[in-house]
Scaffold this active site. Structure first.
Site, PDB file in Angstrom:
ATOM      1  N   GLU A 205       0.822  -1.214   0.000  1.00 23.58           N
ATOM      2  CA  GLU A 205       0.000   0.000   0.000  1.00 23.58           C
ATOM      3  C   GLU A 205       0.857   1.265   0.000  1.00 23.58           C
ATOM      4  O   GLU A 205       0.363   2.353   0.276  1.00 23.58           O
ATOM      5  CB  GLU A 205      -0.948  -0.005   1.207  1.00 23.58           C
ATOM      6  CG  GLU A 205      -1.976  -1.123   1.143  1.00 23.58           C
ATOM      7  CD  GLU A 205      -3.056  -1.012   2.207  1.00 23.58           C
ATOM      8  OE1 GLU A 205      -3.112   0.006   2.921  1.00 23.58           O
ATOM      9  OE2 GLU A 205      -3.844  -1.971   2.334  1.00 23.58           O
ATOM     10  N   ASP A 311     -12.679  -4.367  11.649  1.00 23.63           N
ATOM     11  CA  ASP A 311     -12.582  -4.577  10.193  1.00 23.63           C
ATOM     12  C   ASP A 311     -12.970  -6.033   9.899  1.00 23.63           C
ATOM     13  O   ASP A 311     -14.142  -6.322   9.658  1.00 23.63           O
ATOM     14  CB  ASP A 311     -11.161  -4.235   9.725  1.00 23.63           C
ATOM     15  CG  ASP A 311     -10.909  -4.606   8.264  1.00 23.63           C
ATOM     16  OD1 ASP A 311     -11.864  -4.897   7.537  1.00 23.63           O
ATOM     17  OD2 ASP A 311      -9.732  -4.608   7.840  1.00 23.63           O
ATOM     18  N   LYS A 336     -15.834  -0.998   4.096  1.00 25.36           N
ATOM     19  CA  LYS A 336     -15.250  -1.445   2.820  1.00 25.36           C
ATOM     20  C   LYS A 336     -16.399  -1.958   1.941  1.00 25.36           C
ATOM     21  O   LYS A 336     -16.973  -3.013   2.224  1.00 25.36           O
ATOM     22  CB  LYS A 336     -14.266  -2.589   3.056  1.00 25.36           C
ATOM     23  CG  LYS A 336     -12.946  -2.186   3.726  1.00 25.36           C
ATOM     24  CD  LYS A 336     -12.168  -3.440   4.123  1.00 25.36           C
ATOM     25  CE  LYS A 336     -10.705  -3.150   4.436  1.00 25.36           C
ATOM     26  NZ  LYS A 336     -10.036  -4.328   5.038  1.00 25.36           N
ATOM     27  N   LYS A 387      -9.471   5.946   4.842  1.00 26.10           N
ATOM     28  CA  LYS A 387      -8.209   5.188   4.911  1.00 26.10           C
ATOM     29  C   LYS A 387      -7.945   4.579   3.536  1.00 26.10           C
ATOM     30  O   LYS A 387      -8.740   3.757   3.073  1.00 26.10           O
ATOM     31  CB  LYS A 387      -8.382   4.088   5.964  1.00 26.10           C
ATOM     32  CG  LYS A 387      -7.185   3.169   6.175  1.00 26.10           C
ATOM     33  CD  LYS A 387      -7.562   1.979   7.072  1.00 26.10           C
ATOM     34  CE  LYS A 387      -6.344   1.117   7.387  1.00 26.10           C
ATOM     35  NZ  LYS A 387      -6.715  -0.265   7.739  1.00 26.10           N
TER      36      LYS A 387
END
Ligand code: PGA
Ligand code: ZN
Length: 428
Positions: A205, A311, A336, A387
């Site tokens: 990332e 998450d 997400k 994010k």
């Protein structure tokens, strides 16, 4: 204007890891078009919507022929003629067509790319940028960004166990200033790595490669980088994504880098020690997805002084968020879209979080493209936090840069969420 869906086409494109992924293009009778792309995770929760892959030897098993066949076949047939302005109805049709609890038949990659493509087409038909179409006149804020400085875990060959060492520019006055502050910290961290002789490129990332002797050493260098860049802890704070499901199960946590193993209680002691010694304002997945008691214990121990994000633990599922809140687990949720599989389910999770007074962090995946839709979701839905990985590699920077353009469009009406987006009472 005729906003009924006329054409749906799925095509194979390639993500930031050079793996295939699903892109869907939708055209309405009016001629308005929209395009949606499915991202891909590497450290996934076991209850996420299924990312349908072909398996076999070709492309390491990551092929998306079956997902594309679903888009071009049954999904296109089911959606043709539906009104793109009725997102909830379109998504209900996708859910019904799939018929499973986790999009296993159609593939969450096929459904989310389609759902997003329809959303984009609707915004285009309305003649508005996506964020403004989603806001529908309600006030919006530029999100507090959560930006990775060191990448670890599944995104860096497990060089360190902890997945993300991030910063949050709490003290900025604008999104533009927030990115300026993070740029200074990112490069200060790179300089520190160079001085140590351990600067070796970046992880998946875009965060610096985590060449450290222990997990805590990464935290130490991050704290130094913030200081070196000239910021106080209430201006730039630390955030961690432990992604503990990657190295913990059945109440046992194994740090491979340090050849140490812990039970849940000792593991929480170690984490709480870090929270005391470093300016940590947010922790994601501190325990494994199967450790509900551990999640409750951690959330209770930090009280309202640290954001605790679920998450893998919550997988963008509204019902799981409601249950976790009732049990005192977490006080924020990672949002997400591809974990849920449709825009409507994603939005519902965000709304439940808002009703609970929780934090909500719209998030990219480790496998991304140039697609910037999530920036529009974060701003249009006014979630307050975003994010998208680190501060290098264009699949990341495209998203930060998109938020800058939206900040400019908002002009004097632009408002940066900053620390107020957190469900915490004090700054570190
Ligand atoms: P993933 O990681 O996209 O590889 O699942 C991101 C995260 O854990 O937040
Ligand atoms: Zn995570």
């Amino acid at each position: 204007m005729n906003t009924s869906i006329e054409h749906i086409v799925g095509r194979r494109i390639w993500d930031s890891r050079g793996r295939p992924t699903v892109e869907v293009e939708v055209e309405l009778a009016s001629g308005a078009r929209g395009r949606g792309v499915a991202p891909a995770g590497a450290s996934r929760g076991s209850n996420e919507a299924i990312d349908l892959r072909d398996g076999g030897l070709e492309l390491g098993g990551y092929g998306v022929r079956s997902a594309l066949a679903n888009v071009n076949g049954p999904i296109a047939s089911a959606l043709r003629g539906m009104d793109a302005m009725q997102q909830a109805q379109v998504d209900a049709a996708l859910i019904e067509l799939d018929g499973t609890s986790n999009k296993a038949r159609m593939g969450g990659n096929a459904t989310i790319a389609t759902s997003l493509a329809v959303l984009h087409a609707a915004a285009a038909a309305a003649g508005e940028p996506l964020w403004r179409y989603l806001a529908g006149g309600a006030p919006v804020r530029l999100p507090l960004p959560e930006i990775q400085i060191f990448g670890g875990g599944a995104h860096a060959g497990r060089r360190v166990d902890i997945q993300d060492f991030l910063v949050m520019p709490l003290g900025a006055q604008s999104f533009d200033e927030a990115l300026f502050m993070v740029a200074e910290v990112y490069h200060a961290a790179g300089d520190l790595m160079a001085a140590r002789g351990s600067r070796m490129g970046v992880a998946d990332e875009g965060g610096w490669w985590p060449d450290f002797g222990s997990n805590e050493e990464a935290l130490e260098v991050l704290a130094q980088a913030i200081h070196k860049a000239g910021y106080r802890n209430d201006e730039v704070a630390i955030s961690l994504d432990i992604a503990a499901s990657e190295f913990g199960r059945n109440g046992r946590y194994k740090l491979a880098l340090e050849s140490r193993e812990f039970g849940t209680e000792e593991w929480l002691e170690l984490l709480l020690g870090w929270v005391r010694r470093y300016p940590i304002i947010s922790v994601e997945d501190p325990v494994a997805e199967d450790d509900a008691d551990g999640m409750r214990a951690f959330t209770q121990a930090v009280g309202r002084s640290v954001q605790v994000i679920g998450d893998d633990f919550l997988v963008t599922d509204a019902a799981r968020v409601a249950t976790a809140a009732a049990l005192g687990q977490c006080n924020a949720v990672l949002i997400k879209p591809n974990q849920a599989g449709t825009v409507t389910e994603t939005r519902r999770t965000m709304e439940v979080a808002r009703e609970l007074g929780w934090g909500a962090v719209v998030s990219a995946r480790s496998g991304e493209t140039e697609d910037v839709a999530i920036v529009h979701l974060a701003i249009g839905w006014n979630t307050g936090q975003l994010k998208v990985g680190s501060f290098s590699r264009s699949e990341r920077m495209a998203k930060w840069n998109e938020a800058l353009r939206i900040e400019e469009q908002l002009g004097s009406g632009a408002h940066y969420a900053g620390w107020q987006a957190l469900p915490v009472r004090s700054t570190p």
